[in-house]
Design an enzyme around this catalytic site. Structure first.
Site, PDB file in Angstrom:
ATOM      1  N   GLY A 188       0.833  -1.194   0.000  1.00  0.00           N
ATOM      2  CA  GLY A 188       0.000   0.000   0.000  1.00  0.00           C
ATOM      3  C   GLY A 188       0.866   1.241   0.000  1.00  0.00           C
ATOM      4  N   GLN A 243       3.199   9.907   1.287  1.00  0.00           N
ATOM      5  CA  GLN A 243       4.482   9.208   1.435  1.00  0.00           C
ATOM      6  C   GLN A 243       5.466   9.571   0.318  1.00  0.00           C
ATOM      7  OE1 GLN A 243       2.407   5.203   2.254  1.00  0.00           O
ATOM      8  NE2 GLN A 243       4.304   5.019   3.411  1.00  0.00           N
ATOM      9  N   CYS A 297       5.908  -0.306   7.545  1.00  0.00           N
ATOM     10  CA  CYS A 297       5.540   0.882   6.769  1.00  0.00           C
ATOM     11  C   CYS A 297       6.752   1.320   5.954  1.00  0.00           C
ATOM     12  CB  CYS A 297       5.113   2.005   7.710  1.00  0.00           C
ATOM     13  SG  CYS A 297       4.640   3.520   6.854  1.00  0.00           S
ATOM     14  N   LEU A 298       6.528   1.638   4.688  1.00  0.00           N
ATOM     15  CA  LEU A 298       7.632   2.073   3.836  1.00  0.00           C
ATOM     16  C   LEU A 298       8.242   3.373   4.342  1.00  0.00           C
ATOM     17  CD1 LEU A 298       6.039   1.223   0.359  1.00  0.00           C
ATOM     18  CD2 LEU A 298       7.832  -0.058   1.555  1.00  0.00           C
ATOM     19  N   HIS A 313      -4.460   1.422   7.827  1.00  0.00           N
ATOM     20  CA  HIS A 313      -3.090   1.930   7.913  1.00  0.00           C
ATOM     21  C   HIS A 313      -2.910   3.096   6.927  1.00  0.00           C
ATOM     22  CE1 HIS A 313       1.481   1.195   7.940  1.00  0.00           C
ATOM     23  NE2 HIS A 313       1.313   1.932   6.858  1.00  0.00           N
ATOM     24  N   GLU A 314      -3.415   2.925   5.712  1.00  0.00           N
ATOM     25  CA  GLU A 314      -3.271   3.977   4.689  1.00  0.00           C
ATOM     26  C   GLU A 314      -4.106   5.207   5.032  1.00  0.00           C
ATOM     27  OE1 GLU A 314      -0.900   3.459   2.924  1.00  0.00           O
ATOM     28  OE2 GLU A 314      -0.788   1.277   2.971  1.00  0.00           O
ATOM     29  N   HIS A 352      -2.353   7.500   7.267  1.00  0.00           N
ATOM     30  CA  HIS A 352      -1.390   8.389   6.600  1.00  0.00           C
ATOM     31  C   HIS A 352      -2.061   9.694   6.166  1.00  0.00           C
ATOM     32  CE1 HIS A 352       2.345   6.143   6.373  1.00  0.00           C
ATOM     33  NE2 HIS A 352       1.740   5.055   5.897  1.00  0.00           N
TER      34      HIS A 352
HETATM   35  O1  GNR Z   1       3.986  -2.678   2.674  1.00  0.00           O
HETATM   36  C1  GNR Z   1       3.300  -2.531   3.685  1.00  0.00           C
HETATM   37  N1  GNR Z   1       2.958  -3.609   4.420  1.00  0.00           N
HETATM   38  C2  GNR Z   1       2.035  -3.570   5.461  1.00  0.00           C
HETATM   39  C3  GNR Z   1       1.955  -4.670   6.301  1.00  0.00           C
HETATM   40  C4  GNR Z   1       1.050  -4.692   7.338  1.00  0.00           C
HETATM   41  C5  GNR Z   1       0.201  -3.619   7.536  1.00  0.00           C
HETATM   42  C6  GNR Z   1       0.283  -2.512   6.719  1.00  0.00           C
HETATM   43  C7  GNR Z   1       1.183  -2.500   5.683  1.00  0.00           C
HETATM   44  S1  GNR Z   1       1.248  -1.118   4.634  1.00  0.00           S
HETATM   45  C8  GNR Z   1       2.904  -1.162   4.100  1.00  0.00           C
HETATM   46  C9  GNR Z   1       3.169  -0.119   3.042  1.00  0.00           C
HETATM   47  C10 GNR Z   1       2.959   1.252   3.624  1.00  0.00           C
HETATM   48  O2  GNR Z   1       3.748   1.815   4.316  1.00  0.00           O
HETATM   49  N2  GNR Z   1       1.821   1.839   3.353  1.00  0.00           N
HETATM   50  O3  GNR Z   1       1.552   3.036   3.879  1.00  0.00           O
HETATM   51 NI    NI Z   2       2.649   3.121   5.748  1.00  0.00          NI
END
Ligand code: GNR
Ligand code: NI
Length: 173
Positions: free
Chosen positions: A46, A51, A93-94, A135-136, A139
């Site tokens: 995601g 980001q 998270c990236l 999670h997104e 952000h």
């Molecule tokens: O790549 C991602 N893996 C992930 C694993 C578990 C819960 C959420 C994520 S999102 C993350 C990519 C990211 O940072 N998206 O904002």
């Molecule tokens: Ni993230």
């Protein structure tokens, strides 16, 4: 399509609240294309526009494990009907590279959003899909998964990331 640079914590931009998109036009579609390519190249599932430094309410995701890609695009997403029952996933998270923690979130939810073509859609999400979309969405409000951890755990992670950043800056310079 262009691979863009992914911002990492600590970076004030990641704390910004993203703005609603008026209309899904060519610029927004180009942004979504870039976001998708950036996400794939970083092996993420995601990515939110902020980001890559763009404060718009746009998210791309692809949870497919097979070679066949299944990209998903969410513009102006809104979450409804969050389940009272929560589940726990190990999140990464990236923008918080190489750090992982178990985070508890509603196990299912519904998302109302505009798709790549600007059409309104509703999606019922469960499992990893529900976790990832939440999670997104965080952000878009300037929230990172580490914000749910204890102050101590969070500060340890931020310290590590700051050190990593210093090293990278030194190599680049
Ligand atoms: O790549 C991602 N893996 C992930 C694993 C578990 C819960 C959420 C994520 S999102 C993350 C990519 C990211 O940072 N998206 O904002
Ligand atoms: Ni993230």
């Amino acid at each position: 399509m262009t691979i863009r640079n992914i911002l990492t914590e600590p970076n004030k931009l990641l704390r910004q609240i993203s703005q609603k998109v008026d209309k899904v036009g060519k610029d927004e579609q180009k942004l979504m294309d870039d976001m998708l390519e950036t996400m794939y190249s970083a092996n993420g599932i995601g990515l939110a526009a902020i980001q890559i430094g763009v404060p718009k309410r746009i998210i791309v995701m692809d949870l497919s494990k097979e070679k066949e890609k299944k990209p998903m695009f969410f513009v102006n997403p809104e979450i409804n009907n969050k389940n009272k029952i929560h589940s726990v996933y190990e999140e990464g998270c990236l923008s918080v590279p190489n750090q992982f923690a178990e985070i508890e979130r509603p196990s299912t939810c519904e998302v109302k959003y505009l798709d790549y073509n600007g059409n309104e859609k509703i999606l019922k999400a469960e499992g990893l899909l529900a976790t990832c979309i939440q999670h997104e969405m965080d952000h878009l409000e300037g929230v990172l998964f580490i914000d749910y951890l204890s102050k101590l755990k969070k500060s340890i992670i931020i310290k590590k990331l700051s050190k990593q950043k210093d090293k990278i800056d030194r190599i680049v310079v």
